[in-house]
Design an enzyme around this catalytic site. Structure first.
Site, short mmCIF file in Angstrom:
data_model
loop_
_atom_site.label_atom_id
_atom_site.label_comp_id
_atom_site.label_asym_id
_atom_site.label_seq_id
_atom_site.Cartn_x
_atom_site.Cartn_y
_atom_site.Cartn_z
CG ASN A 113 -1.61 1.02 1.39
OD1 ASN A 113 -1.66 1.73 0.60
ND2 ASN A 113 -2.65 1.36 2.07
NE ARG A 116 -6.38 1.00 0.11
CZ ARG A 116 -6.57 1.45 1.24
NH1 ARG A 116 -5.80 0.47 2.85
NH2 ARG A 116 -8.44 1.61 1.08
CG HIS A 172 -13.02 3.47 2.60
ND1 HIS A 172 -13.09 4.84 2.98
CD2 HIS A 172 -11.59 4.07 2.79
CE1 HIS A 172 -12.62 5.66 3.77
NE2 HIS A 172 -11.51 4.80 3.28
CD GLU A 192 -8.65 -1.36 4.15
OE1 GLU A 192 -8.22 -1.03 4.96
OE2 GLU A 192 -9.08 -0.15 3.70
#
Ligand code: ADP
Length: 404
Positions: A9, A93, A181, A379
């Site tokens: 990320n 991500r 999200h 996540e």
């Protein structure tokens, strides 16, 4: 160690990552969690193992690690040392998949070019998400990379939730209500199948309340609306972002206050929200312990907006079976959840005070017409699952990950 998947990320001055072992070919086990922080200032690599023990905590001078690619080289060295080999795939991500990407996608040079088009739609995040992808493409071109989008889960929204009332040409060029999200909401939708199978196919409103905060309306496990729109500024008040704002305010800042685009951007991303309203802090923990009336106002404002969006989504869903809280505030702040529930008693939500105080999974009282849950989000695990699925698809396998 068995084969691994790395989840990355990429942020502006830090890169967070997690390493998952593929257990028996079809289950994911988290083995490492870490970050490279202070890129450009005080570069530091800190990694903890699954038990929270520090596996490495190393700093470098700017001369040694000046740029992101130097930091990533250090991460590769650490992984080779710790695991013995590179991961077999990396899941990234990526905040924006634009209008077309509805699912995680294998990275190719063409994909990176297409994702670069969305930089203007997410200027603070997209470039930082793409940089580690480019690094791996150059240094380790045969490593499978998968881009997992925060927008993808929302791409099935009905047109009335996807559009703004603006001329068609702006919609065609990408001015739409994307929602973000999505990886968190997708994870929660999957978790609900274990936690509350009777409700997972019903009408559910999820409140993801972290530094960034948004809400999602889920119908039978699919997103039908999100409180965030074209950018991650809309919807709920956040730590430092205002949430819903009359666009006339931006015009006022431009014409009457003489502010430029960058100045307004800075104001909207860094100085508004709970921080702007309270003048104290962007952190709910600070506001909950403060006796300043402005801290109370900021918390009231947050609960009011969560409750009104829940009401809006109840209309969008044609009713509501459950409300789910997740992320930093949602998982850890009983007082915020209670304040929201107090405003939602009209649709039959009653919390169990004890379960709420203990952050239990089901916090609604027995007999409450609407159920309420606290479900920690993950996540990174969602990204690892997507990456594993693509690996399996590429290998021609049909085994799905066993959900622990
Ligand atoms: P991010 O969006 O950066 O992933 P998180 O989901 O970790 O953020 O949420 C961070 C926020 O959660 C903090 O800024 C703080 O407001 C809130 N928070 C974390 N722990 C608590 C707690 N125990 N009580 C109240 N709020 C908390």
């Amino acid at each position: 160690m068995a084969e691994t998947i790395l989840v990355v990320n990429g942020g502006s001055s830090s890169i967070k990552f997690e390493l998952f072992e593929i257990d028996h070919g079809d289950a994911l086990k988290r083995v490492l969690r870490g970050q490279i922080e202070g890129i450009g200032t005080h570069p530091r690599l800190i990694v903890k193992d699954a038990n929270g023990a520090v596996a490495i905590d190393q700093t470098w001078s700017i001369d040694e690690v000046g740029e992101l690619h130097d930091a990533l080289d250090k991460l590769v060295i650490f992984l080779l040392d710790f695991v013995g080999e590179l991961p077999i795939a990396i899941g990234h991500r990526v905040v924006h998949g634009g209008p077309d990407f509805v699912e995680p996608t294998v990275v190719t040079p063409e994909l990176v070019k297409r994702l670069e088009h969305f930089i203007p739609l997410a200027p603070l995040h997209q470039p930082n998400n793409l940089e580690p992808i480019r690094f791996v493409m150059t240094r380790h071109p045969h490593l499978l990379q998968v881009a997992c989008f925060d927008t993808a889960f929302h791409r099935g929204h009905p047109e009335v939730a996807d559009r703004y009332a603006i001329p068609e040409n702006l919609y065609v060029e990408g001015v739409r209500r994307y929602g973000f999200h999505g990886l968190s909401y997708e994870y929660i939708a999957q978790r609900l199948r274990d936690v509350a199978p009777d409700i997972a196919d019903g009408r559910v409103v999820i409140a993801h309340l972290g530094n960034g905060a948004s809400m999602c309306a889920l119908s039978a496990g699919k997103s039908i609306d999100s409180s965030m729109g074209f950018t991650a500024l809309d919807g709920l008040p956040m730590g430092t972002r205002p949430g819903q704002l009359d666009p006339g305010i931006v015009l006022y800042l431009l014409s009457e206050k003489g502010m430029g685009g960058k100045e307004i951007e800075h104001l909207l991303y860094h100085d508004c929200g709970l921080k702007g309203l309270s003048g104290i802090s962007n952190d709910v923990r600070d506001l909950l312990t403060s006796t300043d009336p402005k801290a109370k106002l900021a918390l009231d404002y947050l609960a009011y907006h969560i409750a009104t969006v829940a009401g809006m989504f109840t209309a969008a869903l044609g009713g509501i079976d459950a409300l789910v809280f997740t992320a930093g505030i949602g998982e850890n702040a009983p007082a915020v959840r209670q304040a929201v529930a107090n405003r939602l008693s009209w649709f039959g939500l009653e919390l169990c005070e004890n379960a709420n105080a203990k952050n239990e999974i089901r916090i609604s009282r027995e007999g409450s017409r609407v159920s309420c849950f606290v479900i920690p989000t993950d996540e990174e695990l969602m990204i690892a699952r997507h990456t594993l699925r693509i690996l399996q698809r590429q290998a021609g396998g049909v085994i799905e990950e066993k959900q622990a």
